[in-house]
Design a protein around this motif. Structure first.
Motif, PDB file in Angstrom:
ATOM      1  N   THR A   1      -7.679  -0.967   2.440  1.00 31.53           N
ATOM      2  CA  THR A   1      -6.820  -1.862   1.669  1.00 31.53           C
ATOM      3  C   THR A   1      -6.163  -2.900   2.564  1.00 31.53           C
ATOM      4  OG1 THR A   1      -6.377  -0.125   0.046  1.00 31.53           O
ATOM      5  CG2 THR A   1      -4.826  -1.963   0.132  1.00 31.53           C
TER       6      THR A   1
ATOM      7  N   SER B   1      -8.932  -5.442   3.285  1.00 28.49           N
ATOM      8  CA  SER B   1      -9.612  -6.122   2.185  1.00 28.49           C
ATOM      9  C   SER B   1      -8.697  -7.026   1.376  1.00 28.49           C
ATOM     10  CB  SER B   1     -10.271  -5.091   1.254  1.00 28.49           C
ATOM     11  OG  SER B   1      -9.304  -4.238   0.668  1.00 28.49           O
ATOM     12  N   GLN B   2      -7.496  -6.584   1.048  1.00 30.67           N
ATOM     13  CA  GLN B   2      -6.651  -7.391   0.178  1.00 30.67           C
ATOM     14  C   GLN B   2      -6.221  -8.716   0.815  1.00 30.67           C
ATOM     15  OE1 GLN B   2      -3.525  -4.842  -1.586  1.00 30.67           O
ATOM     16  NE2 GLN B   2      -4.783  -4.901  -3.416  1.00 30.67           N
TER      17      GLN B   2
ATOM     18  N   SER C   1      -0.944  -0.192  -9.613  1.00 29.73           N
ATOM     19  CA  SER C   1      -1.791  -0.703  -8.531  1.00 29.73           C
ATOM     20  C   SER C   1      -2.270  -2.115  -8.839  1.00 29.73           C
ATOM     21  CB  SER C   1      -2.992   0.228  -8.319  1.00 29.73           C
ATOM     22  OG  SER C   1      -3.794   0.301  -9.484  1.00 29.73           O
TER      23      SER C   1
ATOM     24  N   SER D   1      -1.277  -5.251  -6.566  1.00 23.62           N
ATOM     25  CA  SER D   1      -2.389  -5.986  -5.970  1.00 23.62           C
ATOM     26  C   SER D   1      -2.273  -7.478  -6.260  1.00 23.62           C
ATOM     27  CB  SER D   1      -3.718  -5.442  -6.498  1.00 23.62           C
ATOM     28  OG  SER D   1      -4.805  -6.176  -5.992  1.00 23.62           O
TER      29      SER D   1
ATOM     30  N   GLN E   1     -15.126  -1.212   2.855  1.00 25.64           N
ATOM     31  CA  GLN E   1     -14.462  -0.065   2.242  1.00 25.64           C
ATOM     32  C   GLN E   1     -15.343   1.176   2.281  1.00 25.64           C
ATOM     33  OE1 GLN E   1     -13.467  -1.678  -1.623  1.00 25.64           O
ATOM     34  NE2 GLN E   1     -11.390  -2.202  -0.980  1.00 25.64           N
TER      35      GLN E   1
ATOM     36  N   SER F   1      -8.622   5.008   3.061  1.00 21.18           N
ATOM     37  CA  SER F   1      -8.361   4.133   1.925  1.00 21.18           C
ATOM     38  C   SER F   1      -7.273   3.119   2.260  1.00 21.18           C
ATOM     39  CB  SER F   1      -7.940   4.977   0.715  1.00 21.18           C
ATOM     40  OG  SER F   1      -7.588   4.154  -0.375  1.00 21.18           O
TER      41      SER F   1
ATOM     42  N   SER G   1       0.829  -1.207   0.000  1.00 21.08           N
ATOM     43  CA  SER G   1       0.000   0.000   0.000  1.00 21.08           C
ATOM     44  C   SER G   1       0.859   1.251   0.000  1.00 21.08           C
ATOM     45  CB  SER G   1      -0.930   0.004   1.215  1.00 21.08           C
ATOM     46  OG  SER G   1      -1.837  -1.076   1.161  1.00 21.08           O
TER      47      SER G   1
END
Length: 369
Positions: A329, A332-333, A140, A144, A282, A325, A94
């Motif tokens: 991230t 969530s990731q 990104s 990711s 999110q 944000s 990130s």
């Protein structure tokens, strides 16, 4: 590079059938049928899902076919049991994205403040803006997918009850980063080219008064979106397959296609619900941090006068937005990586009797191929 059916997942290379066990020593013999061997064919183990052996649970999930709840619960358990590795790697990637975003923003600010208002400069500014955001999107996407691939390793280890460190995860996966980047390009570049081309056709068609061609272009975009969604589900297991079976980019796509054959709707359902969970998290974090940032920025701005107050308020709002944000991230990731890896594991259990191999790997038993 071994083909599907090569090394098995573990601390030794890969997670494919027919090689060293995931987490086993380098001399661990092969186990399991060749990858893609349907259950019930010669060389494939007979179904044994109801036995006590496959109910063994050394890690985050029981070593048997996984239900929807098992996958979600196991995904949360993986992060909860090894937060340093999951959130540490997510934080590092990130920060890379934030640095790229800051660079793009700085270049955009310089362009806006330094470039004049002539038509040529306006075109240059537009091209630079599009190029900057394209670079940000590609970067990104690559990071990711790279993060998802790296996190496949600790998730697979967690299935066997192990907790690898960030250093171990990096050592096991760093040699695959170029292949993960190649996988990203294979997945996203065709989509960008096709969608961009269709959008350009639609814009030009309507601009020149060809409404029929423009309408057909819109339907083509919708049809392409549906096709991309279908392909996205069928290829969703390519990232864990690449890392855990030590495959190339194209081979991992073929592997995912084989594992999701006959499992499209199940895979879609799990991905949809997990994506819905991620989306809600999110949104809650994003809106919450924006509201708090707006209140703090307004309060700070009201204590200062003139342009300084406006700048301070804007900076505070942006800082809170980026923080929200970043936190979204970080949560969530890793969760999505865990879901994908457990979907991959479940597909192999159901198609290849992989649960017995995992039990043997978890208990340290030596097996023959």
């Amino acid at each position: 590079m071994p083909p599907p059916g090569g090394p098995t997942y573990g601390a030794s290379p890969g997670y494919g059938a027919g090689g060293p066990a995931f987490g086993a020593g380098a001399g661990q013999p092969a186990y399991g049928p060749p990858a893609g061997t349907p259950t019930g064919t010669p060389g494939a183990p007979a179904p044994h899902w109801s036995t006590a052996l496959t109910a063994h649970k050394p890690g985050i999930v029981a070593l048997r076919p996984l239900g929807f709840g098992d996958i979600l619960e196991g995904s949360f358990a993986a992060m909860r049991r090894n937060p340093r590795t999951f959130f540490g790697l997510a934080l590092l990637t990130s920060l890379v994205i934030l640095l790229i975003l800051a660079a793009v923003g700085a270049l955009g600010y310089l362009a806006v403040t330094q470039i004049g208002s002539s038509q040529a400069n306006d075109v240059l500014l537009a091209v630079g803006t599009i190029g900057g955001f394209t670079l940000l999107f590609v970067a990104s996407s690559v990071t990711s997918v790279a993060l998802t691939g790296m996190l496949s390793y600790p998730v697979a280890e967690a299935v066997l009850g192990r907790k690898p460190s960030i250093g171990e995860t990096w050592r096991r996966t760093r040699g695959m980063l170029l292949r993960l980047a190649g996988l990203t390009l294979v997945l996203f570049i065709p989509v960008l080219v096709v969608i961009a081309g269709l959008v350009a056709v639609v814009i030009l068609a309507f601009d020149r008064g060809s409404n029929v061609l423009g309408t057909l272009g819109i339907f083509a975009i919708l049809g392409t979106a549906v096709a991309m969604g279908f392909l996205g589900v069928r290829l969703a297991l390519s990232t864990p397959a690449l890392v855990l079976e030590d495959l190339g980019a194209i081979a991992s796509l073929r592997r995912s296609w084989a594992l999701t054959r006959g499992r499209f709707w199940r895979t879609l359902g799990v991905l949809f619900v997990s994506g819905l969970i991620v989306g809600v998290v999110q949104q809650v974090l994003g809106v919450g941090f924006q509201v708090v940032g707006g209140a703090v920025g307004f309060g700070l701005g009201s204590t200062m006068s003139g342009q300084a107050g406006e700048i301070a308020g804007t900076v505070v709002v942006l800082a809170f937005t980026l923080l929200g944000s970043l936190l979204a991230t970080l949560l969530s990731q890793p969760f999505q990586a865990a879901v994908g890896t457990l979907l991959y594991t479940d597909a192999r259990i159901r198609k290849e009797g992989f649960d017995l191999a995992l039990v043997r790997a978890a208990t340290g038993a030596r097996v023959s191929g």
